[in-house]
Design a protein around this motif. Sequence first.
Motif, PDB file in Angstrom:
ATOM      1  N   MET A   1       0.827  -1.188   0.000  1.00 26.00           N
ATOM      2  CA  MET A   1       0.000   0.000   0.000  1.00 26.00           C
ATOM      3  C   MET A   1       0.873   1.254   0.000  1.00 26.00           C
ATOM      4  O   MET A   1       1.701   1.413   0.879  1.00 26.00           O
ATOM      5  N   PRO A   2       0.671   2.145  -0.961  1.00 24.78           N
ATOM      6  CA  PRO A   2       1.427   3.392  -0.947  1.00 24.78           C
ATOM      7  C   PRO A   2       1.047   4.253   0.242  1.00 24.78           C
ATOM      8  O   PRO A   2      -0.099   4.260   0.670  1.00 24.78           O
ATOM      9  N   ARG A   3       2.011   4.956   0.774  1.00 29.57           N
ATOM     10  CA  ARG A   3       1.768   5.859   1.893  1.00 29.57           C
ATOM     11  C   ARG A   3       1.608   7.267   1.351  1.00 29.57           C
ATOM     12  O   ARG A   3       2.486   7.779   0.688  1.00 29.57           O
ATOM     13  N   GLY A   4       0.469   7.904   1.626  1.00 30.50           N
ATOM     14  CA  GLY A   4       0.233   9.261   1.154  1.00 30.50           C
ATOM     15  C   GLY A   4      -0.046   9.286  -0.334  1.00 30.50           C
ATOM     16  O   GLY A   4      -0.362   8.278  -0.945  1.00 30.50           O
ATOM     17  N   SER A   5       0.087  10.464  -0.941  1.00 34.04           N
ATOM     18  CA  SER A   5      -0.243  10.612  -2.354  1.00 34.04           C
ATOM     19  C   SER A   5       0.914  10.242  -3.274  1.00 34.04           C
ATOM     20  O   SER A   5       0.727  10.101  -4.468  1.00 34.04           O
ATOM     21  N   ALA A   6       2.116  10.107  -2.745  1.00 36.03           N
ATOM     22  CA  ALA A   6       3.269   9.753  -3.572  1.00 36.03           C
ATOM     23  C   ALA A   6       3.233   8.273  -3.911  1.00 36.03           C
ATOM     24  O   ALA A   6       2.999   7.434  -3.056  1.00 36.03           O
ATOM     25  N   GLY A   8       5.853   6.848  -5.328  1.00 37.61           N
ATOM     26  CA  GLY A   8       7.227   6.431  -5.124  1.00 37.61           C
ATOM     27  C   GLY A   8       8.085   7.669  -4.985  1.00 37.61           C
ATOM     28  O   GLY A   8       7.754   8.716  -5.520  1.00 37.61           O
ATOM     29  N   MET A   9       9.155   7.539  -4.236  1.00 38.54           N
ATOM     30  CA  MET A   9      10.029   8.690  -4.079  1.00 38.54           C
ATOM     31  C   MET A   9      11.416   8.245  -3.669  1.00 38.54           C
ATOM     32  O   MET A   9      11.598   7.164  -3.143  1.00 38.54           O
ATOM     33  N   LEU A 125      15.408  -4.256  -8.380  1.00 38.18           N
ATOM     34  CA  LEU A 125      14.881  -3.217  -7.489  1.00 38.18           C
ATOM     35  C   LEU A 125      13.369  -3.106  -7.603  1.00 38.18           C
ATOM     36  O   LEU A 125      12.676  -2.970  -6.595  1.00 38.18           O
ATOM     37  N   ALA A 126      12.860  -3.142  -8.832  1.00 37.89           N
ATOM     38  CA  ALA A 126      11.411  -3.036  -9.030  1.00 37.89           C
ATOM     39  C   ALA A 126      10.684  -4.178  -8.319  1.00 37.89           C
ATOM     40  O   ALA A 126       9.683  -3.954  -7.629  1.00 37.89           O
ATOM     41  N   LYS A 127      11.186  -5.397  -8.447  1.00 33.17           N
ATOM     42  CA  LYS A 127      10.562  -6.549  -7.793  1.00 33.17           C
ATOM     43  C   LYS A 127      10.625  -6.418  -6.270  1.00 33.17           C
ATOM     44  O   LYS A 127       9.661  -6.701  -5.567  1.00 33.17           O
ATOM     45  N   ALA A 128      11.778  -5.995  -5.765  1.00 29.38           N
ATOM     46  CA  ALA A 128      11.927  -5.828  -4.313  1.00 29.38           C
ATOM     47  C   ALA A 128      10.992  -4.739  -3.793  1.00 29.38           C
ATOM     48  O   ALA A 128      10.421  -4.870  -2.701  1.00 29.38           O
ATOM     49  N   LEU A 129      10.813  -3.677  -4.543  1.00 29.01           N
ATOM     50  CA  LEU A 129       9.915  -2.603  -4.108  1.00 29.01           C
ATOM     51  C   LEU A 129       8.451  -3.032  -4.145  1.00 29.01           C
ATOM     52  O   LEU A 129       7.660  -2.612  -3.300  1.00 29.01           O
ATOM     53  N   VAL A 130       8.094  -3.877  -5.096  1.00 28.50           N
ATOM     54  CA  VAL A 130       6.725  -4.405  -5.117  1.00 28.50           C
ATOM     55  C   VAL A 130       6.490  -5.261  -3.877  1.00 28.50           C
ATOM     56  O   VAL A 130       5.428  -5.181  -3.250  1.00 28.50           O
ATOM     57  N   GLU A 131       7.494  -6.050  -3.486  1.00 30.14           N
ATOM     58  CA  GLU A 131       7.372  -6.919  -2.311  1.00 30.14           C
ATOM     59  C   GLU A 131       7.384  -6.136  -0.999  1.00 30.14           C
ATOM     60  O   GLU A 131       6.677  -6.460  -0.060  1.00 30.14           O
ATOM     61  N   ARG A 132       8.223  -5.105  -0.894  1.00 30.96           N
ATOM     62  CA  ARG A 132       8.483  -4.456   0.389  1.00 30.96           C
ATOM     63  C   ARG A 132       8.018  -3.017   0.500  1.00 30.96           C
ATOM     64  O   ARG A 132       8.010  -2.456   1.571  1.00 30.96           O
ATOM     65  N   GLU A 133       7.756  -2.365  -0.596  1.00 33.31           N
ATOM     66  CA  GLU A 133       7.335  -0.961  -0.679  1.00 33.31           C
ATOM     67  C   GLU A 133       8.455   0.033  -0.440  1.00 33.31           C
ATOM     68  O   GLU A 133       8.589   0.993  -1.176  1.00 33.31           O
ATOM     69  N   THR A 134       9.267  -0.153   0.583  1.00 32.29           N
ATOM     70  CA  THR A 134      10.376   0.764   0.836  1.00 32.29           C
ATOM     71  C   THR A 134      11.666  -0.025   1.015  1.00 32.29           C
ATOM     72  O   THR A 134      11.658  -1.142   1.521  1.00 32.29           O
ATOM     73  N   SER A 169      16.960 -12.830  -2.920  1.00 34.84           N
ATOM     74  CA  SER A 169      16.981 -11.395  -2.636  1.00 34.84           C
ATOM     75  C   SER A 169      16.235 -11.109  -1.343  1.00 34.84           C
ATOM     76  O   SER A 169      16.595 -10.209  -0.602  1.00 34.84           O
ATOM     77  N   GLU A 170      15.221 -11.894  -1.027  1.00 33.39           N
ATOM     78  CA  GLU A 170      14.461 -11.702   0.216  1.00 33.39           C
ATOM     79  C   GLU A 170      15.349 -11.959   1.426  1.00 33.39           C
ATOM     80  O   GLU A 170      15.344 -11.192   2.385  1.00 33.39           O
ATOM     81  N   ASP A 171      16.167 -13.033   1.378  1.00 34.70           N
ATOM     82  CA  ASP A 171      17.092 -13.321   2.475  1.00 34.70           C
ATOM     83  C   ASP A 171      18.118 -12.212   2.622  1.00 34.70           C
ATOM     84  O   ASP A 171      18.442 -11.793   3.730  1.00 34.70           O
ATOM     85  N   GLN A 172      18.630 -11.728   1.499  1.00 36.49           N
ATOM     86  CA  GLN A 172      19.623 -10.656   1.544  1.00 36.49           C
ATOM     87  C   GLN A 172      19.029  -9.387   2.137  1.00 36.49           C
ATOM     88  O   GLN A 172      19.667  -8.701   2.916  1.00 36.49           O
ATOM     89  N   LEU A 173      17.785  -9.067   1.758  1.00 33.21           N
ATOM     90  CA  LEU A 173      17.143  -7.860   2.279  1.00 33.21           C
ATOM     91  C   LEU A 173      16.862  -7.992   3.768  1.00 33.21           C
ATOM     92  O   LEU A 173      17.028  -7.041   4.526  1.00 33.21           O
ATOM     93  N   ASP A 174      16.445  -9.186   4.198  1.00 33.14           N
ATOM     94  CA  ASP A 174      16.215  -9.400   5.630  1.00 33.14           C
ATOM     95  C   ASP A 174      17.515  -9.215   6.414  1.00 33.14           C
ATOM     96  O   ASP A 174      17.530  -8.593   7.466  1.00 33.14           O
ATOM     97  N   ALA A 175      18.607  -9.750   5.880  1.00 34.56           N
ATOM     98  CA  ALA A 175      19.897  -9.605   6.555  1.00 34.56           C
ATOM     99  C   ALA A 175      20.326  -8.148   6.588  1.00 34.56           C
ATOM    100  O   ALA A 175      20.911  -7.688   7.557  1.00 34.56           O
ATOM    101  N   ALA A 176      20.022  -7.418   5.539  1.00 31.36           N
ATOM    102  CA  ALA A 176      20.393  -5.996   5.490  1.00 31.36           C
ATOM    103  C   ALA A 176      19.581  -5.170   6.471  1.00 31.36           C
ATOM    104  O   ALA A 176      20.025  -4.139   6.937  1.00 31.36           O
TER     105      ALA A 176
END
Length: 187
Positions: A1-6, A8-9, A125-134, A169-176
Amino acid sequence: MPRGSALGMVTQLPDKDETSVSKEQLLAKLDVCMGGRVAEEMIFGENKVTTGARSDLQQATSLARHMVAECGMSSAVGPIYISDIRSQSPQMQKEIDREVVTLLKDAEARVRTLLQFRVKELDQLAKALVERETLNQVQIKTLLGLKQEEAPGGIKEDLPAPPGDNGSSEDQLDAAEKPEEAKQASL
Protein backbone atom coordinates in the motif's frame (compact mmCIF):
# COMPACT_ATOMS: atom_id res chain seq x y z
CA MET A 1 0.00 0.00 0.00
CA PRO A 2 1.43 3.39 -0.95
CA ARG A 3 1.77 5.86 1.89
CA GLY A 4 0.23 9.26 1.15
CA SER A 5 -0.24 10.61 -2.35
CA ALA A 6 3.27 9.75 -3.57
CA LEU A 7 3.49 6.57 -5.60
CA GLY A 8 7.23 6.43 -5.12
CA MET A 9 10.03 8.69 -4.08
CA VAL A 10 13.75 8.89 -3.56
CA THR A 11 15.22 10.85 -0.70
CA GLN A 12 18.74 12.12 -1.23
CA LEU A 13 20.72 12.51 1.95
CA PRO A 14 24.09 14.25 1.84
CA ASP A 15 27.11 12.32 3.07
CA LYS A 16 28.07 15.34 5.17
CA ASP A 17 27.06 18.96 5.68
CA GLU A 18 27.76 20.89 2.51
CA THR A 19 28.10 24.63 2.13
CA SER A 20 29.10 24.55 -1.53
CA VAL A 21 28.11 21.97 -4.08
CA SER A 22 29.94 21.23 -7.32
CA LYS A 23 28.34 21.20 -10.75
CA GLU A 24 29.11 17.48 -10.88
CA GLN A 25 27.08 16.91 -7.70
CA LEU A 26 24.19 19.00 -9.00
CA LEU A 27 24.17 17.07 -12.28
CA ALA A 28 24.05 13.83 -10.28
CA LYS A 29 21.03 15.17 -8.38
CA LEU A 30 19.36 15.96 -11.69
CA ASP A 31 20.02 12.38 -12.77
CA VAL A 32 18.37 11.03 -9.62
CA CYS A 33 15.34 13.25 -10.19
CA MET A 34 14.94 11.95 -13.75
CA GLY A 35 15.49 8.30 -12.81
CA GLY A 36 11.94 7.40 -11.80
CA ARG A 37 10.33 8.74 -14.93
CA VAL A 38 12.90 7.12 -17.21
CA ALA A 39 12.56 3.78 -15.40
CA GLU A 40 8.77 3.95 -15.66
CA GLU A 41 9.02 4.63 -19.40
CA MET A 42 11.48 1.76 -19.89
CA ILE A 43 9.36 -0.71 -17.95
CA PHE A 44 5.84 0.26 -19.06
CA GLY A 45 6.43 2.08 -22.37
CA GLU A 46 6.29 5.71 -23.44
CA ASN A 47 2.49 5.85 -23.64
CA LYS A 48 2.07 4.37 -20.14
CA VAL A 49 4.15 6.97 -18.28
CA THR A 50 2.11 8.36 -15.40
CA THR A 51 1.99 11.67 -13.57
CA GLY A 52 3.88 10.03 -10.69
CA ALA A 53 7.14 11.78 -11.56
CA ARG A 54 5.59 15.25 -11.33
CA SER A 55 7.38 16.27 -8.15
CA ASP A 56 10.68 14.84 -9.45
CA LEU A 57 10.33 16.91 -12.62
CA GLN A 58 9.42 19.96 -10.56
CA GLN A 59 12.49 19.48 -8.36
CA ALA A 60 14.75 18.85 -11.37
CA THR A 61 13.46 21.93 -13.20
CA SER A 62 13.93 24.09 -10.12
CA LEU A 63 17.47 22.76 -9.64
CA ALA A 64 18.39 23.27 -13.31
CA ARG A 65 17.03 26.83 -13.21
CA HIS A 66 19.05 27.46 -10.03
CA MET A 67 22.20 26.17 -11.75
CA VAL A 68 21.69 28.39 -14.81
CA ALA A 69 20.27 31.59 -13.33
CA GLU A 70 21.81 31.73 -9.86
CA CYS A 71 25.07 29.77 -10.02
CA GLY A 72 26.42 30.74 -13.43
CA MET A 73 26.68 27.09 -14.53
CA SER A 74 25.76 27.72 -18.14
CA SER A 75 28.25 28.80 -20.78
CA ALA A 76 25.40 30.09 -22.97
CA VAL A 77 23.91 32.36 -20.29
CA GLY A 78 27.23 33.08 -18.65
CA PRO A 79 28.53 33.64 -15.14
CA ILE A 80 25.63 35.69 -13.87
CA TYR A 81 23.32 35.73 -10.87
CA ILE A 82 19.70 36.49 -11.69
CA SER A 83 17.44 36.81 -8.66
CA ASP A 84 14.22 37.47 -10.59
CA ILE A 85 14.02 35.85 -14.01
CA ARG A 86 10.79 37.75 -14.77
CA SER A 87 12.70 41.04 -14.64
CA GLN A 88 14.99 39.93 -17.48
CA SER A 89 14.49 40.59 -21.17
CA PRO A 90 12.37 38.09 -23.11
CA GLN A 91 15.53 37.03 -24.94
CA MET A 92 17.35 36.27 -21.65
CA GLN A 93 14.31 34.39 -20.31
CA LYS A 94 14.24 32.24 -23.47
CA GLU A 95 17.97 31.54 -23.18
CA ILE A 96 17.59 30.48 -19.55
CA ASP A 97 14.65 28.24 -20.45
CA ARG A 98 16.62 26.73 -23.34
CA GLU A 99 19.55 25.94 -21.03
CA VAL A 100 17.24 24.46 -18.37
CA VAL A 101 15.65 22.16 -20.96
CA THR A 102 19.11 21.16 -22.21
CA LEU A 103 20.23 20.23 -18.68
CA LEU A 104 17.06 18.17 -18.13
CA LYS A 105 17.29 16.36 -21.48
CA ASP A 106 20.98 15.63 -20.90
CA ALA A 107 20.15 14.17 -17.46
CA GLU A 108 17.38 12.09 -19.00
CA ALA A 109 19.80 10.74 -21.62
CA ARG A 110 22.47 9.90 -19.00
CA VAL A 111 19.90 8.08 -16.86
CA ARG A 112 18.48 6.17 -19.83
CA THR A 113 21.97 5.00 -20.79
CA LEU A 114 22.73 3.94 -17.21
CA LEU A 115 19.42 2.09 -16.76
CA GLN A 116 19.77 0.34 -20.11
CA PHE A 117 23.20 -0.82 -19.02
CA ARG A 118 21.82 -1.86 -15.61
CA VAL A 119 18.44 -3.23 -16.67
CA LYS A 120 18.87 -6.41 -14.57
CA GLU A 121 19.46 -4.33 -11.44
CA LEU A 122 16.47 -2.15 -12.33
CA ASP A 123 14.29 -5.26 -12.53
CA GLN A 124 15.66 -6.53 -9.18
CA LEU A 125 14.88 -3.22 -7.49
CA ALA A 126 11.41 -3.04 -9.03
CA LYS A 127 10.56 -6.55 -7.79
CA ALA A 128 11.93 -5.83 -4.31
CA LEU A 129 9.92 -2.60 -4.11
CA VAL A 130 6.72 -4.41 -5.12
CA GLU A 131 7.37 -6.92 -2.31
CA ARG A 132 8.48 -4.46 0.39
CA GLU A 133 7.34 -0.96 -0.68
CA THR A 134 10.38 0.76 0.84
CA LEU A 135 14.08 0.02 0.77
CA ASN A 136 16.85 1.80 2.64
CA GLN A 137 20.38 2.33 1.36
CA VAL A 138 21.76 -0.76 3.09
CA GLN A 139 19.01 -2.95 1.61
CA ILE A 140 19.55 -1.56 -1.89
CA LYS A 141 23.29 -2.11 -1.76
CA THR A 142 22.80 -5.62 -0.38
CA LEU A 143 20.28 -6.47 -3.10
CA LEU A 144 22.66 -5.24 -5.80
CA GLY A 145 25.69 -6.94 -4.26
CA LEU A 146 27.53 -3.69 -3.47
CA LYS A 147 29.84 -3.17 -0.54
CA GLN A 148 28.54 -0.59 1.90
CA GLU A 149 31.41 1.84 1.24
CA GLU A 150 30.89 1.74 -2.52
CA ALA A 151 28.86 4.16 -4.57
CA PRO A 152 27.91 6.82 -2.01
CA GLY A 153 26.59 9.07 -4.79
CA GLY A 154 25.10 6.39 -7.02
CA ILE A 155 25.93 3.23 -8.92
CA LYS A 156 29.11 3.50 -10.94
CA GLU A 157 29.76 1.42 -14.04
CA ASP A 158 32.86 -0.23 -12.60
CA LEU A 159 31.01 -1.84 -9.68
CA PRO A 160 30.70 -5.62 -9.51
CA ALA A 161 27.72 -7.34 -11.04
CA PRO A 162 24.88 -8.29 -8.71
CA PRO A 163 25.15 -11.61 -6.86
CA GLY A 164 24.15 -14.78 -8.66
CA ASP A 165 22.73 -17.68 -6.70
CA ASN A 166 24.15 -16.89 -3.27
CA GLY A 167 20.81 -16.61 -1.53
CA SER A 168 17.47 -15.14 -2.46
CA SER A 169 16.98 -11.39 -2.64
CA GLU A 170 14.46 -11.70 0.22
CA ASP A 171 17.09 -13.32 2.48
CA GLN A 172 19.62 -10.66 1.54
CA LEU A 173 17.14 -7.86 2.28
CA ASP A 174 16.21 -9.40 5.63
CA ALA A 175 19.90 -9.61 6.55
CA ALA A 176 20.39 -6.00 5.49
CA GLU A 177 17.54 -4.89 7.76
CA LYS A 178 19.06 -6.30 10.92
CA PRO A 179 22.03 -3.90 11.23
CA GLU A 180 19.71 -1.00 10.47
CA GLU A 181 17.23 -2.13 13.14
CA ALA A 182 20.05 -2.48 15.67
CA LYS A 183 21.27 0.98 14.75
CA GLN A 184 17.77 2.45 15.15
CA ALA A 185 17.24 0.58 18.45
CA SER A 186 20.46 2.05 19.87
CA LEU A 187 19.35 5.64 19.23
